[in-house]
Scaffold this motif. Structure first.
Motif, PDB file in Angstrom:
ATOM      1  N   LEU A 140      60.233   5.352  42.244  1.00 42.67           N
ATOM      2  CA  LEU A 140      59.213   5.791  43.645  1.00 42.67           C
ATOM      3  C   LEU A 140      58.659   4.441  44.182  1.00 42.67           C
ATOM      4  CD1 LEU A 140      58.044   8.012  45.366  1.00 42.67           C
ATOM      5  CD2 LEU A 140      55.970   8.011  44.045  1.00 42.67           C
ATOM      6  N   GLY A 141      58.466   3.453  43.703  1.00 45.51           N
ATOM      7  CA  GLY A 141      57.995   2.319  44.322  1.00 45.51           C
ATOM      8  C   GLY A 141      59.309   1.669  45.261  1.00 45.51           C
ATOM      9  N   ASN A 142      60.286   1.855  44.591  1.00 48.29           N
ATOM     10  CA  ASN A 142      61.474   1.249  45.459  1.00 48.29           C
ATOM     11  C   ASN A 142      61.676   2.008  46.522  1.00 48.29           C
ATOM     12  OD1 ASN A 142      62.187  -0.729  43.640  1.00 48.29           O
ATOM     13  ND2 ASN A 142      63.368   0.626  42.471  1.00 48.29           N
ATOM     14  N   LEU A 143      61.540   3.454  46.508  1.00 47.27           N
ATOM     15  CA  LEU A 143      61.607   4.388  47.611  1.00 47.27           C
ATOM     16  C   LEU A 143      60.743   4.007  48.693  1.00 47.27           C
ATOM     17  CD1 LEU A 143      63.372   6.831  49.027  1.00 47.27           C
ATOM     18  CD2 LEU A 143      61.406   8.265  47.992  1.00 47.27           C
ATOM     19  N   LEU A 144      59.101   4.012  48.315  1.00 46.32           N
ATOM     20  CA  LEU A 144      58.198   3.695  49.325  1.00 46.32           C
ATOM     21  C   LEU A 144      58.612   2.445  49.939  1.00 46.32           C
ATOM     22  CD1 LEU A 144      55.303   4.642  47.128  1.00 46.32           C
ATOM     23  CD2 LEU A 144      56.200   5.940  48.960  1.00 46.32           C
ATOM     24  N   GLU A 145      58.925   1.177  49.272  1.00 48.05           N
ATOM     25  CA  GLU A 145      59.381  -0.038  50.105  1.00 48.05           C
ATOM     26  C   GLU A 145      60.607   0.157  51.049  1.00 48.05           C
ATOM     27  OE1 GLU A 145      59.010  -3.849  47.994  1.00 48.05           O
ATOM     28  OE2 GLU A 145      58.953  -2.629  45.975  1.00 48.05           O
ATOM     29  N   THR A 146      61.573   0.942  50.760  1.00 45.90           N
ATOM     30  CA  THR A 146      62.586   1.282  51.631  1.00 45.90           C
ATOM     31  C   THR A 146      62.276   1.929  52.947  1.00 45.90           C
ATOM     32  OG1 THR A 146      63.561   3.092  50.644  1.00 45.90           O
ATOM     33  CG2 THR A 146      64.352   1.116  49.817  1.00 45.90           C
ATOM     34  N   ASN A 147      60.913   2.582  52.996  1.00 49.65           N
ATOM     35  CA  ASN A 147      60.457   3.374  54.000  1.00 49.65           C
ATOM     36  C   ASN A 147      59.545   2.296  54.885  1.00 49.65           C
ATOM     37  OD1 ASN A 147      60.644   6.438  54.270  1.00 49.65           O
ATOM     38  ND2 ASN A 147      61.241   5.725  52.278  1.00 49.65           N
ATOM     39  N   GLY A 148      59.236   1.117  54.356  1.00 51.73           N
ATOM     40  CA  GLY A 148      58.534   0.153  55.073  1.00 51.73           C
ATOM     41  C   GLY A 148      57.059  -0.114  54.424  1.00 51.73           C
ATOM     42  N   LEU A 149      56.686   0.559  53.415  1.00 52.62           N
ATOM     43  CA  LEU A 149      55.607   0.341  52.763  1.00 52.62           C
ATOM     44  C   LEU A 149      55.450  -0.889  51.920  1.00 52.62           C
ATOM     45  CD1 LEU A 149      55.178   3.231  53.805  1.00 52.62           C
ATOM     46  CD2 LEU A 149      53.719   3.691  51.873  1.00 52.62           C
ATOM     47  N   GLU A 150      54.468  -1.490  52.140  1.00 50.95           N
ATOM     48  CA  GLU A 150      54.020  -2.961  51.370  1.00 50.95           C
ATOM     49  C   GLU A 150      53.047  -2.556  49.945  1.00 50.95           C
ATOM     50  OE1 GLU A 150      52.000  -7.296  51.878  1.00 50.95           O
ATOM     51  OE2 GLU A 150      52.833  -6.426  53.749  1.00 50.95           O
ATOM     52  N   HIS A 176      76.741  12.040  38.136  1.00 48.43           N
ATOM     53  CA  HIS A 176      75.407  11.568  38.195  1.00 48.43           C
ATOM     54  C   HIS A 176      74.677  12.137  39.318  1.00 48.43           C
ATOM     55  CE1 HIS A 176      75.879   8.763  41.577  1.00 48.43           C
ATOM     56  NE2 HIS A 176      77.218   8.853  41.189  1.00 48.43           N
ATOM     57  N   TYR A 177      73.316  11.986  39.293  1.00 52.78           N
ATOM     58  CA  TYR A 177      72.358  12.512  40.299  1.00 52.78           C
ATOM     59  C   TYR A 177      71.656  11.290  40.948  1.00 52.78           C
ATOM     60  CZ  TYR A 177      69.493  12.462  36.214  1.00 52.78           C
ATOM     61  OH  TYR A 177      68.537  12.244  35.070  1.00 52.78           O
ATOM     62  N   TRP A 178      72.239  10.100  40.894  1.00 53.23           N
ATOM     63  CA  TRP A 178      71.743   8.906  41.663  1.00 53.23           C
ATOM     64  C   TRP A 178      72.167   8.907  43.147  1.00 53.23           C
ATOM     65  CZ3 TRP A 178      70.660   4.072  38.009  1.00 53.23           C
ATOM     66  CH2 TRP A 178      69.979   4.759  36.961  1.00 53.23           C
ATOM     67  N   THR A 179      71.389   9.353  43.892  1.00 54.52           N
ATOM     68  CA  THR A 179      71.935   9.405  45.286  1.00 54.52           C
ATOM     69  C   THR A 179      70.822   8.837  46.474  1.00 54.52           C
ATOM     70  OG1 THR A 179      70.573  11.723  45.794  1.00 54.52           O
ATOM     71  CG2 THR A 179      72.982  11.680  44.908  1.00 54.52           C
ATOM     72  N   THR A 180      69.564   8.217  46.067  1.00 53.44           N
ATOM     73  CA  THR A 180      69.174   7.512  47.151  1.00 53.44           C
ATOM     74  C   THR A 180      69.734   6.337  47.051  1.00 53.44           C
ATOM     75  OG1 THR A 180      67.376   6.679  45.392  1.00 53.44           O
ATOM     76  CG2 THR A 180      67.055   8.883  46.452  1.00 53.44           C
ATOM     77  N   GLU A 181      69.196   5.455  48.098  1.00 54.22           N
ATOM     78  CA  GLU A 181      69.799   4.007  48.456  1.00 54.22           C
ATOM     79  C   GLU A 181      69.698   2.965  47.382  1.00 54.22           C
ATOM     80  OE1 GLU A 181      69.052   0.478  51.756  1.00 54.22           O
ATOM     81  OE2 GLU A 181      67.700   2.401  51.836  1.00 54.22           O
ATOM     82  N   ASN A 182      68.634   2.879  46.868  1.00 58.91           N
ATOM     83  CA  ASN A 182      68.767   1.996  45.623  1.00 58.91           C
ATOM     84  C   ASN A 182      69.684   2.473  44.183  1.00 58.91           C
ATOM     85  OD1 ASN A 182      67.053   0.008  46.833  1.00 58.91           O
ATOM     86  ND2 ASN A 182      65.384   0.981  46.324  1.00 58.91           N
TER      87      ASN A 182
END
Length: 334
Positions: free
Chosen positions: A282-292, A44-50
């Motif tokens: 992408l929304g999940n990624l932005l949240e894990t980078n501290g954005l609200e 698979h190619y699911w490699t980001t945190e979530n």
């Protein structure tokens, strides 16, 4: 009488020998089945945190239900392009994994057409796929009256994500038409801000809102099943023209070197205003980078597609010539 006894003895020996061979054959089959039940390999190619957390949960749940089977997941960074290359190489080398991640539709069909997949219609029927999956999802899994993959996720891919602070700074509003969108891009350019970011292969998603504009929903389904020619259909040419005008001409320079996750960084820093038609992951990624959400980032739906859910559905395909195809079906059912 002696001849009859000899013949009987020969038949008895033959019967015993054949019986031993049959028993040995059954033992070998049982041995192979037992060996097959040990390991199923998933690429698979699911490699980001979530994404990784999702795969971990899938693996752990499967292992709990089938403790006698070990599921090994191999993460291949990148996208469907990279995993396609890796899987193709493994097939040529005679050592493919049992299961791999693909997109439903044309990409899955390319593997089926190449004769590298095992049809999974039996699994589809067993899990009542026609009832649990949307009709347009099911269409993308079936070719030549056979199911070639089991869907496992769906994402929306027509949001345009934007940096709220940048929009506020230049008094910009969420556009609802392509003309309004182009005006937003014009204001940004005049103030030295790049309107759009995207990433290498992922621009295929950015193209899809323009396809919907020119071919409609029915035409979309025909493209997914390989029924429409990209070189002969005038509507697709028109889609490419719109794609260039509204998307390509508004991209930040040197965008093609980014992975999809890396491309989020200029958006986070305010160096670019919008990330065009990237999936809701992408929304999940932005949240894990501290954005609200809402406060720091938001999204609008690509113009003229507000009433359409453009979905990108993932699937697991079953490859031929792997070591444990029958056991892999347990995973697909799960």
């Amino acid at each position: 009488m002696l001849l009859i006894k000899k013949m009987f003895l020969v038949l008895l020996v033959l019967s015993f020998t054949v019986g031993m061979m049959w028993a040995a054959g059954k033992q070998e089959e049982a041995k192979e089945a037992a060996e097959e039940e040990k390991v199923v390999e998933l690429w698979h190619y699911w490699t980001t945190e979530n994404e990784k957390a999702t795969v971990d949960g899938l693996r752990d749940g499967f292992q709990k239900k089938y403790p006698g089977v070990k599921l090994i997941d191999r993460a291949i960074p990148g996208s469907t392009a990279e995993i396609r290359q890796q899987v193709s190489t493994a097939i040529l080398g005679g050592n493919p994994p049992e299961v791999f991640q693909s997109l439903l539709g044309y990409q899955l069909k390319s593997f089926a057409d190449a004769g590298t997949l095992v049809p999974v219609t039996d699994i589809w029927n067993e899990i009542n796929g026609d009832k649990i999956f949307l009709e347009n999802i099911a269409k993308m899994a079936f070719f030549d009256n056979e199911a070639w993959g089991i869907p496992f996720n769906i994402h929306t891919i027509n949001p345009v994500w934007y940096n709220v602070e940048v929009f506020k700074k230049y008094n910009l509003k969420e556009p609802t038409t392509w003309e309004e969108f182009q005006q937003v891009c014009k204001v940004l350019k005049e103030n030295g801000v790049a309107p759009l970011i995207d990433a290498a292969w992922w621009t295929v998603f950015a193209f899809e809102p323009f396809l919907i504009e020119t071919v409609g929903i029915d035409g979309w389904g025909d493209i997914g099943q390989g029924k429409t020619s990209f070189t002969e259909d005038k509507r697709i040419r028109k889609a490419f023209e719109l794609f260039k005008e509204y998307f390509l001409d508004n991209l930040i320079e040197n965008w093609s070197g980014y992975s999809w996750a890396e491309a989020a960084q200029p958006l986070i820093k305010g160096e670019v205003a919008m990330y065009f038609s990237m999936g809701n992951w992408l929304g999940n990624l932005l949240e894990t980078n501290g954005l609200e959400p809402i406060k720091d980032f938001d999204f609008f739906i690509a113009p003229n597609t507000e009433k359409v859910l453009i979905g990108q559905a993932g699937t697991f395909g079953l490859l031929k010539d792997s070591d444990s195809p029958n056991t892999a079906k347990l995973f697909l059912k799960y």
